[in-house]
Design a protein around this motif. Structure first.
Motif, PDB file in Angstrom:
ATOM      1  N   LEU A 363      82.710  15.867 -19.044  1.00  0.00           N
ATOM      2  CA  LEU A 363      83.000  16.391 -20.379  1.00  0.00           C
ATOM      3  C   LEU A 363      81.930  17.413 -20.739  1.00  0.00           C
ATOM      4  O   LEU A 363      80.758  17.223 -20.422  1.00  0.00           O
ATOM      5  N   ALA A 364      82.332  18.481 -21.416  1.00  0.00           N
ATOM      6  CA  ALA A 364      81.376  19.512 -21.834  1.00  0.00           C
ATOM      7  C   ALA A 364      81.959  20.322 -22.977  1.00  0.00           C
ATOM      8  O   ALA A 364      83.183  20.446 -23.108  1.00  0.00           O
ATOM      9  N   SER A 365      81.072  20.864 -23.801  1.00  0.00           N
ATOM     10  CA  SER A 365      81.464  21.904 -24.757  1.00  0.00           C
ATOM     11  C   SER A 365      81.416  23.233 -24.023  1.00  0.00           C
ATOM     12  O   SER A 365      80.351  23.642 -23.549  1.00  0.00           O
ATOM     13  N   VAL A 366      82.563  23.883 -23.892  1.00  0.00           N
ATOM     14  CA  VAL A 366      82.639  25.130 -23.132  1.00  0.00           C
ATOM     15  C   VAL A 366      83.286  26.211 -23.993  1.00  0.00           C
ATOM     16  O   VAL A 366      84.070  25.925 -24.904  1.00  0.00           O
ATOM     17  N   ALA A 367      82.957  27.455 -23.675  1.00  0.00           N
ATOM     18  CA  ALA A 367      83.578  28.608 -24.332  1.00  0.00           C
ATOM     19  C   ALA A 367      84.787  29.027 -23.497  1.00  0.00           C
ATOM     20  O   ALA A 367      84.625  29.493 -22.366  1.00  0.00           O
ATOM     21  N   PRO A 368      86.011  28.865 -24.011  1.00  0.00           N
ATOM     22  CA  PRO A 368      87.189  29.274 -23.252  1.00  0.00           C
ATOM     23  C   PRO A 368      87.184  30.781 -23.004  1.00  0.00           C
ATOM     24  O   PRO A 368      86.508  31.536 -23.720  1.00  0.00           O
ATOM     25  N   PRO A 369      87.905  31.248 -22.000  1.00  0.00           N
ATOM     26  CA  PRO A 369      87.949  32.692 -21.737  1.00  0.00           C
ATOM     27  C   PRO A 369      88.354  33.480 -22.977  1.00  0.00           C
ATOM     28  O   PRO A 369      89.295  33.115 -23.694  1.00  0.00           O
ATOM     29  N   GLY A 370      87.616  34.539 -23.251  1.00  0.00           N
ATOM     30  CA  GLY A 370      87.910  35.383 -24.397  1.00  0.00           C
ATOM     31  C   GLY A 370      87.381  34.864 -25.711  1.00  0.00           C
ATOM     32  O   GLY A 370      87.556  35.514 -26.746  1.00  0.00           O
ATOM     33  N   ARG A 371      86.723  33.692 -25.721  1.00  0.00           N
ATOM     34  CA  ARG A 371      86.200  33.097 -26.946  1.00  0.00           C
ATOM     35  C   ARG A 371      84.688  33.180 -26.959  1.00  0.00           C
ATOM     36  O   ARG A 371      84.034  33.195 -25.917  1.00  0.00           O
ATOM     37  N   SER A 372      84.120  33.196 -28.160  1.00  0.00           N
ATOM     38  CA  SER A 372      82.670  33.117 -28.313  1.00  0.00           C
ATOM     39  C   SER A 372      82.264  31.822 -28.999  1.00  0.00           C
ATOM     40  O   SER A 372      81.104  31.634 -29.350  1.00  0.00           O
ATOM     41  N   THR A 373      83.216  30.910 -29.213  1.00  0.00           N
ATOM     42  CA  THR A 373      82.934  29.583 -29.738  1.00  0.00           C
ATOM     43  C   THR A 373      83.403  28.562 -28.702  1.00  0.00           C
ATOM     44  O   THR A 373      84.037  28.915 -27.707  1.00  0.00           O
ATOM     45  N   THR A 374      83.115  27.295 -28.941  1.00  0.00           N
ATOM     46  CA  THR A 374      83.324  26.283 -27.904  1.00  0.00           C
ATOM     47  C   THR A 374      84.302  25.199 -28.326  1.00  0.00           C
ATOM     48  O   THR A 374      84.451  24.897 -29.516  1.00  0.00           O
ATOM     49  N   ASP A 375      84.953  24.595 -27.336  1.00  0.00           N
ATOM     50  CA  ASP A 375      85.766  23.393 -27.484  1.00  0.00           C
ATOM     51  C   ASP A 375      85.195  22.304 -26.593  1.00  0.00           C
ATOM     52  O   ASP A 375      84.503  22.589 -25.607  1.00  0.00           O
ATOM     53  N   VAL A 376      85.511  21.041 -26.925  1.00  0.00           N
ATOM     54  CA  VAL A 376      85.094  19.906 -26.103  1.00  0.00           C
ATOM     55  C   VAL A 376      86.204  19.641 -25.089  1.00  0.00           C
ATOM     56  O   VAL A 376      87.316  19.273 -25.463  1.00  0.00           O
ATOM     57  N   MET A 377      85.896  19.826 -23.812  1.00  0.00           N
ATOM     58  CA  MET A 377      86.891  19.723 -22.750  1.00  0.00           C
ATOM     59  C   MET A 377      86.519  18.594 -21.790  1.00  0.00           C
ATOM     60  O   MET A 377      85.345  18.339 -21.531  1.00  0.00           O
ATOM     61  N   PHE A 378      87.553  17.966 -21.227  1.00  0.00           N
ATOM     62  CA  PHE A 378      87.392  16.767 -20.407  1.00  0.00           C
ATOM     63  C   PHE A 378      88.251  16.864 -19.154  1.00  0.00           C
ATOM     64  O   PHE A 378      89.393  17.341 -19.210  1.00  0.00           O
ATOM     65  N   VAL A 379      87.701  16.412 -18.006  1.00  0.00           N
ATOM     66  CA  VAL A 379      88.488  16.297 -16.768  1.00  0.00           C
ATOM     67  C   VAL A 379      88.204  14.940 -16.132  1.00  0.00           C
ATOM     68  O   VAL A 379      87.191  14.298 -16.421  1.00  0.00           O
ATOM     69  N   ARG A 380      89.096  14.541 -15.235  1.00  0.00           N
ATOM     70  CA  ARG A 380      89.040  13.208 -14.646  1.00  0.00           C
ATOM     71  C   ARG A 380      89.361  13.299 -13.157  1.00  0.00           C
ATOM     72  O   ARG A 380      90.239  14.058 -12.727  1.00  0.00           O
ATOM     73  N   SER A 381      88.672  12.500 -12.370  1.00  0.00           N
ATOM     74  CA  SER A 381      88.996  12.351 -10.951  1.00  0.00           C
ATOM     75  C   SER A 381      89.300  10.893 -10.672  1.00  0.00           C
ATOM     76  O   SER A 381      88.500  10.007 -11.016  1.00  0.00           O
ATOM     77  N   THR A 382      90.428  10.625 -10.044  1.00  0.00           N
ATOM     78  CA  THR A 382      90.817   9.256  -9.684  1.00  0.00           C
ATOM     79  C   THR A 382      90.713   9.024  -8.179  1.00  0.00           C
ATOM     80  O   THR A 382      91.132   7.967  -7.698  1.00  0.00           O
TER      81      THR A 382
END
Length: 750
Positions: A363-382
């Motif tokens: 999980l991380a706060s990342v700046a999506p492409p074209g943005r200068s602000t951030t969202d909290v994004m999550f990925v999972r590996s099973t």
């Protein structure tokens, strides 16, 4: 200083009556004692002039930058600032809905310290007794210098009260604090020196004292270091692993190091393939080590595995490297946190033993492409980190390029639940005032709960300690019913700088609210409070924290009846590298009268539940004294309690004497509207009161013959009229405070 503002309407003039003269004569003999008492309480040097650097408060956001190309390093660039004066105020306790945040960086008496700063905090919890926690942070003893030290605090009652004994090593530059706990409740604290080398400290008494495990700088490491502990029953049990961001103690590249003796010695660094930076590490139930971080290309994160780091007689190698993981954007710095990161990548592994066991989450706060602000994004590996899911946005507000969701972090509970927290500006009209938000998942992150704000809003641009950031991260540790969060915020207000200050706070979060009790291994979770707490470390050759007592008190509140001053403090502990724990005396937490607090234990023993919150955001006055209505004269219609130690008095005309709280001595009150401390006494025999106003350094007296707002000012030897506040009916002026001087017929301000 008195300033002439103009003439006052003569129809408001009220002559001094014989009754007034009688009352004034009756109290004149008390004036010398009052002055002496006040001098003893509030001594200031008239000859010391303090030149403070003017720190600009950001009104907008800074440009964002890429941590790979722009890397502000944790380096020494300011000497320690001299501390001329220590001010204190009641510690901040900040309720928001079902959640209550408790200030951690308090002085030896449990008070806020005005003039310091504290940020970048990590929390550790004793898994055998969840009431015992420790938090490490970057401690700035004076905001005029960014010289920072390794601060720490501990609690034994589930986070209601915190003790701040001092710093790990007095007057030694330290940064990037990282703490952790093993399965027995032994705490560890990894601390970065200005050389980018480190030391590991250990505590066997819940964070009350710490032992330096090696001579200075011999724990290897580098900038933005993180470490984890193998808590499995495999061959690597107790091993410690750390990685850094490439600015190292020695050598180049993103490095990994291992300790096989509990953090005392560290093996030579090894370059990590794919160079994952600004990320954390964890160990699965099979003893495999995983490291996550941002890779070397845009929109690309990496996760690497070492299967043999757990084999002590083998040189660790990385046998699985997964690159180009899509997190939905990139890590960023600047913007809302001008000189710091806007988030780091957190990797954690499910060790629940159930269907989701050994899932790997990032999980991380990342700046999506074209943005200068951030969202909290999550990925999972099973599948053990071979592949990862598509990124999932945890913050559930509509996409808005003006809103920030920053400092995202999370943890995995023993039962597999995921808890995530972050700073969020969705409710801010200015797009920058931030609140701590919370969400959880019980299905391995496939879906997340509706987001919940768990703190009041704060301005992240205030309180900078000559360094324009509020740290680089916050942290959470989860148990089966909720999570324990350490974060920084600027709730306290420093009147000397006319802005809020950075402090460290603890808040308990859970799917059912903030007061969820948590199972512990103890029979009960009922602390025994006393009137005061006196930590007295046993004299040994090892670390003996010696907090410096605080002095005067000059708070000023925020505009919403929220007193918000902040701390300055100069603890002077020392440390040796003798790898033996320092014995300390038992700590008895001091209760604070903020709300009713009835600890209850579940059949498996519980964490002390959080007191029932109130809707308002009120500070916790120092305990040891309660309101004494007899102090107030008869012409008041009575003292009314609003709860949480907040009171108000009403005058015969219906006006209210604002809102106030008692300090340790019930003769002392802190007035929220006016933002000043007053000394009260009502023992003149005429139902009158004396009080001393520290803002103007004047003594006043009032009685039924000339009830408030008519006051006698001993300094001016005249009766004054306390002018009503034209902007707030029912209150009297706060800043400036206007008076009518009957001697001169002029309005004056103090």
């Amino acid at each position: 200083m008195l300033n002439r503002l103009g003439r006052f309407n003569e129809s408001h003039h009220s002559a001094e009556t014989p009754s007034m003269k009688k009352n004034l004569s009756a109290i004149s003999s008390r004036q010398p004692q009052l002055r002496a008492a006040t001098r003893a309480r509030y001594q200031l040097s008239a000859t010391v002039l303090i030149s403070l650097a003017t720190l600009a408060t950001a009104s907008g956001q800074a440009p964002i930058w890429n941590p790979h190309t722009t890397r502000p390093l944790e380096k020494y660039d300011n000497p320690p600032a001299l501390i001329y004066r220590l001010d204190t105020s009641p510690r901040m306790v900040s309720p928001h809905g079902a959640f209550i945040s408790y200030q951690v960086n308090v002085d030896a008496n449990g008070n806020n310290i005005v003039g310091d700063a504290a940020n970048e905090c990590t929390i550790s919890v004793d898994p055998t007794n969840l009431n015992k926690m420790a938090i490490g942070w970057r401690q700035f003893n004076n905001v005029t210098s960014n010289f920072r030290q390794a601060g720490y605090g501990y609690t034994t009652d589930g986070g209601f009260h915190w003790t701040f004994p001092g710093v790990l090593e007095n007057n030694v530059f330290r940064s990037d604090p990282v703490t952790n706990s093993d399965e027995t409740g032994t705490f560890f604290y990894l601390s970065l020196l200005q050389t980018f080398c480190e030391n590991m400290y250990r505590s066997t008494n819940g964070g009350q004292s710490w032992t330096q495990l090696q001579p200075e700088s011999l724990a290897g490491g580098g900038d933005k270091q993180w470490f984890t502990i193998d808590k499995t029953g495999g061959p690597g049990h107790g091993f410690q692993y750390q990685s850094s961001d490439g600015a190292n103690c020695s050598g180049n590249g993103v490095q990994f190091q291992r300790s096989t003796d509990g953090g005392i010695t560290w093996q030579a660094p090894i370059i990590i393939p794919a160079g994952p930076t600004d990320g954390t590490l964890d160990v699965d139930t099979n003893g495999n080590l995983f490291i996550g971080g941002e890779g070397s290309t845009l929109n690309s994160f990496s996760c690497v595995r070492s299967s043999n780091a757990q084999i002590g007689n083998q040189t660790p190698s990385f046998d699985q490297v997964t690159q180009h993981i899509n997190m939905g954007g990139d890590l960023s710095g600047g913007g809302i946190n001008p000189a710091g990161l806007d988030g780091m990548l957190f990797l954690a592994i499910d060790r629940s033993g159930g269907p989701t066991n050994n899932n790997i989450y990032m999980l991380a706060s990342v700046a999506p492409p074209g943005r200068s602000t951030t969202d909290v994004m999550f990925v999972r590996s099973t599948d053990g980190g071979v592949t990862f899911s598509a990124p999932h946005k945890v913050n559930d507000d509509p996409v808005n390029p003006s809103k920030w969701h920053w400092f995202g972090t999370f943890s995995v509970a023993p039962n597999g639940r995921l808890d995530a927290v972050w700073y969020d500006t969705r409710n801010a009209a200015n797009n920058t005032d931030s609140q701590l938000f919370y969400s959880w998942s019980t299905d391995a992150g496939v879906t997340w709960s509706p987001n919940v704000a768990v703190s009041n809003a704060f301005n992240p641009f205030e309180g900078y300690p000559n360094q324009n950031k509020i740290g680089d991260y916050i942290t959470i540790v989860s148990d089966n019913t909720g999570g324990d969060v350490a974060y920084s915020a600027t709730f306290n207000f420093n009147p000397n700088r006319s802005q809020h200050e950075e402090d460290v706070y603890y808040v308990r979060v859970s799917p059912t609210g903030g007061a969820t009790p948590t199972p512990t291994a103890t029979a009960t979770a009922t602390p025994t409070p006393t009137a005061t707490h006196t930590p007295t470390p046993t004299a040994t050759a090892t670390f003996t924290p010696t907090p410096i007592p605080t002095a005067t008190f000059t708070p000023t509140p925020t505009p919403t009846f929220t007193p918000t001053p902040t701390p300055t403090f100069t603890p002077t502990p020392t440390a040796t590298f003798t790898p033996t724990p320092t014995p300390t005396a038992t700590h008895t937490p001091t209760p604070t009268p903020t709300a009713t607090h009835t600890p209850t234990a579940t059949p498996t023993a519980t964490r002390t539940p959080t007191p029932t919150p109130t809707a308002t955001h009120t500070p916790t006055p120092t305990p040891t004294a309660t309101a004494t209505p007899s102090l107030h004269p008869a012409f008041f219609s009575g003292e009314v309690s609003l709860g949480n130690g907040v009171y108000y008095l009403q005058f015969p005309n219906g006006n209210v004497f604002g809102y106030y709280s008692y300090l340790t001595d019930p003769h002392w009150i802190y007035h929220f509207d006016m933002g000043y401390e007053y000394w009260f006494d009502a023992s003149d025999g005429h139902s009158g009161i004396f009080f001393y106003d520290f803002a103007s350094n004047h003594f006043f007296y009032t009685s039924p013959s000339f009830p408030f707002p008519y006051l006698y000012d001993f300094s001016l030897n005249t009766v004054l009229y306390y002018f009503p506040d034209p902007n707030r009916p029912g209150h009297y002026t706060t800043n400036p405070r206007y008076f009518y001087n009957f001697a001169t017929g002029q309005i004056i301000t103090m």
